[in-house]
Design an enzyme around this catalytic site. Structure first.
Site, mmCIF file in Angstrom:
data_model
loop_
_atom_site.group_PDB
_atom_site.id
_atom_site.type_symbol
_atom_site.label_atom_id
_atom_site.label_comp_id
_atom_site.label_asym_id
_atom_site.label_seq_id
_atom_site.Cartn_x
_atom_site.Cartn_y
_atom_site.Cartn_z
ATOM 1 N N SER A 276 0.790 -1.224 0.000
ATOM 2 C CA SER A 276 0.000 0.000 0.000
ATOM 3 C C SER A 276 0.827 1.281 0.000
ATOM 4 O O SER A 276 0.281 2.352 -0.248
ATOM 5 C CB SER A 276 -0.990 -0.006 1.162
ATOM 6 O OG SER A 276 -0.328 -0.266 2.372
ATOM 7 N N LYS B 249 -12.571 -0.194 -1.107
ATOM 8 C CA LYS B 249 -11.652 0.459 -2.043
ATOM 9 C C LYS B 249 -12.221 0.375 -3.461
ATOM 10 O O LYS B 249 -13.050 1.189 -3.842
ATOM 11 C CB LYS B 249 -10.256 -0.118 -1.890
ATOM 12 C CG LYS B 249 -9.637 0.385 -0.579
ATOM 13 C CD LYS B 249 -8.294 -0.116 -0.243
ATOM 14 C CE LYS B 249 -7.780 0.616 0.986
ATOM 15 N NZ LYS B 249 -7.158 -0.247 1.983
ATOM 16 N N HIS C 291 -5.568 -3.778 -2.558
ATOM 17 C CA HIS C 291 -5.216 -2.927 -3.704
ATOM 18 C C HIS C 291 -5.063 -3.698 -5.014
ATOM 19 O O HIS C 291 -4.529 -3.169 -5.984
ATOM 20 C CB HIS C 291 -3.927 -2.158 -3.410
ATOM 21 C CG HIS C 291 -4.035 -1.292 -2.199
ATOM 22 N ND1 HIS C 291 -4.698 -0.086 -2.196
ATOM 23 C CD2 HIS C 291 -3.605 -1.488 -0.923
ATOM 24 C CE1 HIS C 291 -4.647 0.445 -0.982
ATOM 25 N NE2 HIS C 291 -4.002 -0.390 -0.194
HETATM 26 C C1 LIG Z 1 -7.116 -0.416 3.382
HETATM 27 C C2 LIG Z 1 -6.457 -1.684 3.715
HETATM 28 C C3 LIG Z 1 -7.000 -2.546 4.672
HETATM 29 C C4 LIG Z 1 -8.163 -2.144 5.543
HETATM 30 O O1 LIG Z 1 -9.352 -2.095 4.855
HETATM 31 P P1 LIG Z 1 -10.594 -1.245 5.415
HETATM 32 O O2 LIG Z 1 -11.745 -1.863 4.764
HETATM 33 O O3 LIG Z 1 -10.350 0.177 5.014
HETATM 34 O O4 LIG Z 1 -10.607 -1.385 6.899
HETATM 35 C C5 LIG Z 1 -6.413 -3.773 4.856
HETATM 36 N N1 LIG Z 1 -5.313 -4.127 4.155
HETATM 37 C C6 LIG Z 1 -4.741 -3.309 3.259
HETATM 38 C C7 LIG Z 1 -3.533 -3.757 2.509
HETATM 39 C C8 LIG Z 1 -5.289 -2.051 3.017
HETATM 40 O O5 LIG Z 1 -4.712 -1.235 2.140
#
Ligand SMILES: *Cc1c(COP(=O)(O)O)cnc(C)c1O
Length: 405
Positions: free
Chosen positions: A194, A253, A222
């Site tokens: 990320s 996301k 991602h």
């Molecule tokens: C954003 C993210 C999460 C958490 O997800 P949410 O639904 O926002 O709590 C977990 N793992 C990774 C790699 C992320 O980028």
């Protein structure tokens, strides 16, 4: 108990609060505070920001530009009409709707797995799944750059927590070799990291997990909708059929809702549904968010042109940055780090971008190593080629003036 003078109960932790509060105050004073800005309106990648007017969004995780999609919005509205705004509590007791089961079936089918379970966020999914599977006598193996929610899950599990060097397969093999044959071993990694936007070497991770008898969990926050010809994620990207035991992802996301999921074998999912504390002791997803998530998976499959557009945008943008001499590490995805170096350089780059209508955010230590402060530019399917061109121009000029390139 003797009576003592009334003191401030926060006093013992005042030092750490002040450290952060001072940092925030200094950033505000120098015009380098870019956080918590309310977005008042949006239309694709165009957003209206309070006090700044129209900007082009380059910090969104909405990779396929699904936010505001009429089919998804209609599904959410229909769910509210039918089931209202909440549930009767936790899934395992009175909180399950047909929608939850349909969403889980959809996710399982999308990931080519037997079954799936959804939680109320991606963060909580990692926390709960890792700490449910691993306990005191086990070993959990994590890439050094894994997301905070994985790290927190490892810590909560009280298992032996071992990290391997980022995407370094020799380091992973050393760790697995040392863990011993009889111990339960869980290997966890982000599919796409990320902060750096690079992709885990999945074929090699799978080979090593098989060789050493470790269970493999991959976080697709991602990569869902981003990797693979049809957006099905990291296995599709590498042409792998199986090898990942626990497919984790978020519904916040690419999927414009909220929640997290894990897909895998039937027995594993059923076990989690009766033991994972964040599932058993936390309320079900609300109807609207559940319906929106389900509809989003359908749209991804029905509108593959979104994935092609995202791929084109990623290639154009990374290519344009390289032409101008920027370092983007090993990113091949929608998360594109633009390395600036010192904190002040990244902050000032961000300020110039923001002043010229680009919603771009700086990432500084401790989130990334000292000396690798950066802008993290997220490209989506909502950007036009003109948007990308404009952003490249602004970045190029600022980068030259600040000695970044
Ligand atoms: C954003 C993210 C999460 C958490 O997800 P949410 O639904 O926002 O709590 C977990 N793992 C990774 C790699 C992320 O980028």
């Amino acid at each position: 108990m003797p009576e003592t003078a009334v003191t401030d109960p926060l006093q013992p932790i005042r030092w750490k609060m002040n450290q952060m509060l001072d940092r925030v105050k200094r950033a505000r004073q120098s015009g380098h505070y870019f956080y918590l800005q309310p977005i008042q309106e949006f239309k694709g990648a165009r957003v209206k920001v309070k006090g700044r007017g129209e900007m082009i969004m380059f910090a969104s995780y909405c990779y396929l530009d699904l936010l505001g999609h009429p089919y998804i919005d209609a599904a959410a509205q229909a769910a509210i009409r039918q089931y209202s705004s909440g549930t009767h509590g936790v899934r395992i007791l009175a909180g399950t709707l047909p929608l939850h089961n349909q969403l889980e079936h959809k996710i399982a089918a999308f990931k080519g797995a037997e079954e799936a379970i959804v939680f109320s966020s991606g963060y909580v999914t990692n926390l709960s799944v890792v700490s449910t599977l691993c306990g005191r006598n086990d070993v959990v193996v994590s890439d050094k750059l894994n997301h905070a929610s994985i790290v927190d899950g490892c810590l909560l599990s009280r298992a032996q927590f071992v990290r391997f060097r980022h995407n370094d397969m020799e380091s992973l093999e050393r760790v697995l070799f040392k863990a011993g044959g009889d111990t339960f071993k869980l290997v966890v990694a982000d599919a796409v990291f990320s902060m750096d936007g690079d992709i885990i070497n999945l074929p090699e991770v799978v080979r090593l997990c098989r060789k050493y008898g470790a269970l493999l969990m991959i976080d697709e926050a991602h990569s869902l909708g981003v990797l693979g010809e049809t957006g099905h994620g990291i296995e599709e990207h590498f042409g792998l059929q199986d090898g990942v035991d626990i497919h984790m992802g978020t519904l916040s996301k690419t999927i414009p809702s909220v929640g997290g999921y894990v897909a895998g074998k039937q027995g594993l999912i059923e076990f989690l549904k009766h033991t994972a504390r964040a599932f058993v002791f936390s309320a079900a997803l609300p109807p609207a968010q559940t319906a929106a998530a389900k509809a989003s998976f359908e749209v991804i499959e029905q509108e593959p042109e979104r994935i092609h557009c995202l791929r084109r945008n990623i290639d154009v943008f990374i290519g344009g940055l390289h032409e101008r001499g920027f370092d983007t590490l090993n990113s091949e995805t929608a998360i594109i780090p633009v390395i600036c170096g010192r904190d002040e350089q990244a902050m000032e780059m961000a300020r110039r971008c923001q002043d010229q209508g680009l919603f771009v955010l700086p990432i500084v230590p401790p989130a990334v190593p000292e000396g690798s402060s950066r802008l993290r530019v997220n490209v989506t399917a909502g950007h036009t080629l003109a948007d990308l061109d404009y952003a490249l121009g602004v970045l190029g000029t600022a980068g030259k003036e600040l000695g970044v390139i």
